[in-house]
Enzyme design. Sequence first.
Site, PDB file in Angstrom:
ATOM      1  CB  CYS A  19      67.293  48.094 -21.988  1.00  0.00           C
ATOM      2  SG  CYS A  19      65.841  47.557 -22.909  1.00  0.00           S
TER       3      CYS A  19
ATOM      4  N   GLY B 115      60.598  47.340 -10.520  1.00  0.00           N
ATOM      5  CA  GLY B 115      60.118  47.556 -11.880  1.00  0.00           C
ATOM      6  C   GLY B 115      58.711  47.010 -12.052  1.00  0.00           C
TER       7      GLY B 115
END
Length: 322
Positions: free
Chosen positions: A102, A226
């Site tokens: 992330c 995603g």
Amino acid sequence: MAFAIGPYCVDKPVILAPMAGVTDLPFRRLCHDQGAGLVVSEMVTSDVRLWNSTKSRHRLIHDTEVSPRSVQIAGGDPQMMAEAAQQNVELGAQIIDINMGCPAKKVCNKAAGSALLKDEALVREILESVVNSVSVPVTLKIRTGWSQDQKNGLTIAKMAEDIGIQALAIHGRTRECKFQGTAEYDTIAEIKRHLSIPIFANGDIKDPESAKFVKDYTNADGIMIGRAAQGRPWIFREINHYLETNELLAPPSIFEVKQLVINHVNALHQFYGDYLGVRIARKHVGWYLQTLADKTQFRSLFNRIDNTQEQLDKLEEFFVYQ
């Protein structure tokens, strides 16, 4: 195309990436129904003292989920990460996924997520601590490195495999890139050549053609989707079909999309309750509307609705005219 993560056989190579604020239980179930071979939960902080918040409580519901239940944890303290892994397993997690991918500032500022890639000694400590603390498989998500001149993805990947990580997802950008520019797949292909555990390629995969290109180019075992799944969860079955047949699947009918959207909104209401459910449904319906076409007028109307039944009624009306 099947691969194994520990004792779990994943029979479809398209995986739902963990996304904070997106991959909650209703969305994971929906994507699994649409053909995702593995769905990974939203990132859960490793600080168990924060687990009593409403947000964390919803993220920690694992017991009624699709199997195998993969739960992602994030943090920079090896002991806290081990404790978070153990407690998630007690709550029903069957796979623990560690976030080192992330790029979000609020995650990286706490020396977690992809910020960890700068500190290989700490990466080793965290991986060893988590792998040794639980009996379930542990997987890892990384980027290709910290920056363009510090692409240490291969070093981290080899270390991870040696420590006992059982599958590795790689986003084809560095931490420095965030989500800008284009993903590169050479590093993923190189890591795949050197490792024997399953490798998942991630980054800029937005349709069946790009999924096939990336899978062929990197020889990855799986493709991780995603943002492309937001408002378009049927992308999983489209990609599966294309990988198997080299032919594009016909898009879902408007009737099928209507049923899917209404069922999803219903599930959000049930999971979150009236107050939160209505608000979270607005976000997902906004993504569906982008997929259908630019319906800004309806979106504006929908975002003002505060009642669960009215949301469902307005969606029924909307689809009459599609």
